[in-house]
Design a protein around this motif. Structure first.
Motif, PDB file in Angstrom:
ATOM      1  N   UNK A 103       9.193  -8.212   1.957  1.00 27.58           N
ATOM      2  CA  UNK A 103       9.077  -8.928   3.241  1.00 27.58           C
ATOM      3  C   UNK A 103       8.837  -7.975   4.415  1.00 27.58           C
ATOM      4  N   UNK A 104       9.062  -6.674   4.200  1.00 23.92           N
ATOM      5  CA  UNK A 104       8.891  -5.708   5.288  1.00 23.92           C
ATOM      6  C   UNK A 104       7.419  -5.406   5.543  1.00 23.92           C
ATOM      7  N   UNK A 105       6.543  -5.801   4.632  1.00 23.60           N
ATOM      8  CA  UNK A 105       5.142  -5.435   4.814  1.00 23.60           C
ATOM      9  C   UNK A 105       4.174  -6.535   4.379  1.00 23.60           C
ATOM     10  N   UNK A 106       4.698  -7.722   4.024  1.00 28.22           N
ATOM     11  CA  UNK A 106       3.802  -8.766   3.517  1.00 28.22           C
ATOM     12  C   UNK A 106       3.052  -9.456   4.647  1.00 28.22           C
ATOM     13  N   UNK A 107       1.905  -9.968   4.336  1.00 30.00           N
ATOM     14  CA  UNK A 107       1.119 -10.794   5.248  1.00 30.00           C
ATOM     15  C   UNK A 107       1.976 -11.990   5.666  1.00 30.00           C
ATOM     16  N   UNK A 108       1.941 -12.354   6.944  1.00 31.07           N
ATOM     17  CA  UNK A 108       2.688 -13.514   7.406  1.00 31.07           C
ATOM     18  C   UNK A 108       4.144 -13.214   7.737  1.00 31.07           C
ATOM     19  N   UNK A 109       4.487 -11.948   7.688  1.00 28.37           N
ATOM     20  CA  UNK A 109       5.860 -11.531   7.998  1.00 28.37           C
ATOM     21  C   UNK A 109       5.822 -10.458   9.072  1.00 28.37           C
ATOM     22  N   UNK A 110       6.953 -10.326   9.802  1.00 32.46           N
ATOM     23  CA  UNK A 110       7.097  -9.224  10.756  1.00 32.46           C
ATOM     24  C   UNK A 110       8.449  -8.568  10.520  1.00 32.46           C
ATOM     25  N   UNK A 120      15.401  -6.731  10.406  1.00 36.37           N
ATOM     26  CA  UNK A 120      15.207  -8.136  10.047  1.00 36.37           C
ATOM     27  C   UNK A 120      13.711  -8.372   9.850  1.00 36.37           C
ATOM     28  N   UNK A 121      13.379  -8.894   8.658  1.00 39.18           N
ATOM     29  CA  UNK A 121      12.007  -9.349   8.407  1.00 39.18           C
ATOM     30  C   UNK A 121      12.041 -10.876   8.466  1.00 39.18           C
ATOM     31  N   UNK A 122      10.977 -11.491   9.034  1.00 36.09           N
ATOM     32  CA  UNK A 122      10.999 -12.965   9.130  1.00 36.09           C
ATOM     33  C   UNK A 122       9.581 -13.505   9.003  1.00 36.09           C
ATOM     34  N   UNK A 123       9.502 -14.773   8.639  1.00 29.18           N
ATOM     35  CA  UNK A 123       8.173 -15.398   8.466  1.00 29.18           C
ATOM     36  C   UNK A 123       7.913 -16.495   9.488  1.00 29.18           C
TER      37      UNK A 123
END
Lengths: 351, 351, 351
Positions: free
Chosen positions: A129-136, A272-275
């Protein structure tokens, strides 16, 4: 006699913490120097000039090399001497400083602790989640005066929120939701599924709709020393389950990676990673400030706990029902260390 | 390898220092927590939660119990768990924290160091002037960075007043009065009887009459670690003697009780009990402030002495004629310890 | 297990640092007290009262004696007790404090470390420029948190000036001049002869004439722990040579004497003796301030180096061509110590 796994990747720094200027950081008791070359590769080497041991981090970067500020020995990014202190002296390329395997992934700089020949980027923990598309993803770094395992204990049991974070995020109802602890191989999971509950204000704002929600908190221990907490809510009826809740609502991951500094201190990389609202930089900044404040509450407790452990050498840590996740995570660590050198532990399990 | 007697009562605090809020204090190397129940009993327990060792003194008192601020384990005043961190977990009353025998007497809170089964209030040192009818008593508490025995040495020999307290209470004539040292069992006494002398201003004010006085100073070592100094004057002809001077004049007791914290630090509880002007609170307050100032002069010397002992490991403390009282007090302590484990001593007697 | 020679004279203080008031200074791990008698002799004694070990430096000088501020034991300048704490106690002249052999020469107070019976003023290092006719000498004293041998290494190799003193006295051309290292007995010399060069501004001002000069820098290691650096310039054609340059130009000696305090700290006595402008006190003061600033740059490096040595216990100091002088000086020290007790060394020679 170390209390951490070796032949593993550990977070050495946030990507943005390392740039052209040398950064000094002690990792698993070894003084390390980090900097980037012109082409942005991260270099990690022992922070001691092979000549007279002055920290190279006090030196001057010249191009992609470091020149020691004492006698001017110049070390290249491969750790090998490039220029002797005296220009008339013939270069001896047997002179070198130990370098370390480095990989950059998921916004972190990872350093291989152990036998460099075994360093394999495929072994970097999957912080997707730290680097996926659609996440920050954003966060911070603190040095904490405690054994890194006390932080793992802390994060694998969220019931402490009620007491430690009474003034911030603590919610007594969390104490009442049943938890499930599971482990497989080196993975340990503590899950809390709360179906059909009122969404707390934070999550209602994220979801942007009213009505009851299914809520989850899933703590994942990731060897050698990270805890990733999957948190979020989905509208009741959207079909989210503990096994599948990726697309039904809003979701975040609390990212915590602990890197031993000494036996009683560590680096704490958190974020914190979030979508959701991923372009809202004001949200990101506010949340990071809030999260830093919450973790400061933990740090006060953890450092007091560490001092008390040292002041009460005749007492042992005990584990109750809530500690199941931490106990299993410690077992994973200890089992691995015992394959190598034996690690002492003051954990006694009375679950 | 401790340098103090065990199976003894030690002063843990002034009565007024302990109230409802938890107080943390290390006594004989053990972190201790003190607080009072609603019915004013003093509770003493190990200052470490039996769960994860966070100091309980960081916790929250609920009724007469303490709730740990980390995970919320609730401990009753008997040291036994009353509530688990998770409300759904069955209470395990085998979970408990060590408690200590406490007695309150003569304005002090006494803690039994040693085998709790042997704690007998009858063994509390008889500090009668601190609580007798017709007397008043007040004082203070300081933490001193020295072996508690250096304070005993200091107090059993008042000739140091001339030099250490030159600017306050030092009087060279004290050096000329003969002293007598006696011991019986664990009691050690250093007596100074000064018949027919001029009363110093302090004592003339207390006596409220002019003319020559008989003056006394009697230092009593009281095991395990107190020194009580009987001081006063009586008009010449009133019939006071060294053996009997209770009702002929004005009298005070300098009360000094030292409780080891570590091998090189201690708690110093000091005060003055007196049988004159006992309702004059202004006098009490002024005298306490003065006494605190005098003892600050001692503390400067004692901490420098402790540092010097550590910096000169090849040198030994020597005893001269003036040290007879301190030497005998140390012998009482060492004899008792040797009945138990052997205590090292850097005292060499050259009297 | 000390890392310094014994049965040697060490600088204990500048002459002007010691006067009537007691000065406390730890030399080779021993707390020492220094003061002057009325006839200006320097007295050195163990800084611990033989009675109860209070530092005598906290005491009061009475005439040429010291009275302890705790119980008043009076010690004469010969270290022997002159008065007991209690005036009525018979004086015991067996009571004494250890005194040390002292000699005053070349503006320094020298203390004999070792067997006092062997102390011979003829063995004082010959710092002749510090006291010769036609010369002037001044300087300072710093406490440095490093093994004194790191300072010897530093001073026996002036190539560090380019890097450590880049902002002050560093001159890259020094790196290009060839050096010659020689040793004979305990003497070690590193010489740099630069014929027909431009005089730097400092030396041109000293010489008071333009034109090319012959320039020299000769570092002398003087056992047990001094480095004397002979520096200067002479006009080309004046006939100065490396072997003979005493009267052809202007000359100075950088004086450096290091006295161990502990295994990882030392006293650094530094200064400059010169044979030009010797009555110009403004020059002396300005130069001392400048020299203090330059040495502060060294101290920053040396203390960082010492910390790094302790933080990297698996690494060894290495020696390159430039370190020849330091390596030989360390060998002189080690050879002497091995005659006595064996000294550990982390020096590995890879010249």
């Amino acid at each position: 006699m170390s209390s951490w796994m070796v032949d593993r990747w550990y977070v050495a720094a946030w990507d943005a913490e390392v740039d052209r200027a040398p950064v000094a950081r002690t990792i698993c008791r070894v003084p390390i120097l980090l900097y980037r070359t012109l082409d942005r590769r991260v270099i990690a080497m022992r922070d001691a000039c092979p000549h007279r041991l002055l920290p190279l981090s006090m030196g001057i970067r010249e191009g992609d090399s470091i020149r020691c500020r004492y006698h001017g020995l110049k070390i290249g990014p491969d750790g090998v001497a490039e220029e002797m202190p005296l220009k008339t002296e013939r270069l001896n390329t047997a002179i070198c400083v130990e370098t370390y395997a480095i990989a950059e992934k998921h916004r972190f700089v990872w350093l291989w602790v152990g036998d460099k020949a075994k360093a394999d980027p495929a072994l970097i923990p999957d912080f997707w989640p730290c680097s996926a598309e659609g996440w920050t993803f954003d966060g911070g770094h603190d040095r904490v005066g405690c054994d890194y395992r006390l932080l793992i204990d802390n994060l694998m049991d969220l019931t402490h929120e009620t007491h430690v974070h009474a003034g911030s995020i603590g919610q007594p109802e969390l104490m009442e939701a049943p938890i499930e602890t599971a482990s497989e191989g080196e993975a340990v999971t503590v899950s809390r599924w709360m179906p059909g509950v009122d969404a707390p204000p934070f999550w209602r704002g994220a979801l942007k709709q009213d009505g009851p929600v299914d809520r989850w908190q899933v703590c994942h221990f990731v060897a050698p020393s990270s805890v990733i907490i999957d948190v979020g809510v989905a509208p009741v009826g959207a079909g989210a389950t503990l096994a599948d809740h990726d697309r039904q609502g809003v979701r975040g991951f609390v990212i915590d990676s602990m890197t031993p500094e000494t036996g009683t201190s560590c680096h704490y990389f958190w974020g914190m990673a979030r979508n959701f609202d991923i372009s809202d930089q004001g949200f990101t900044a506010r949340f990071k400030r809030q999260q830093g404040g919450v973790f400061a509450e933990d740090i006060e407790i953890l450092e007091a706990q560490q001092r008390s452990i040292l002041a009460n050498p005749d007492l042992k840590l005990r584990a109750y029902a809530i500690d199941g996740g931490g106990v299993r995570a410690r077992r994973v660590i200890e089992r691995d260390i015992q394959g190598g050198p034996r690690a002492p532990s003051n954990e006694s399990i009375a679950a």
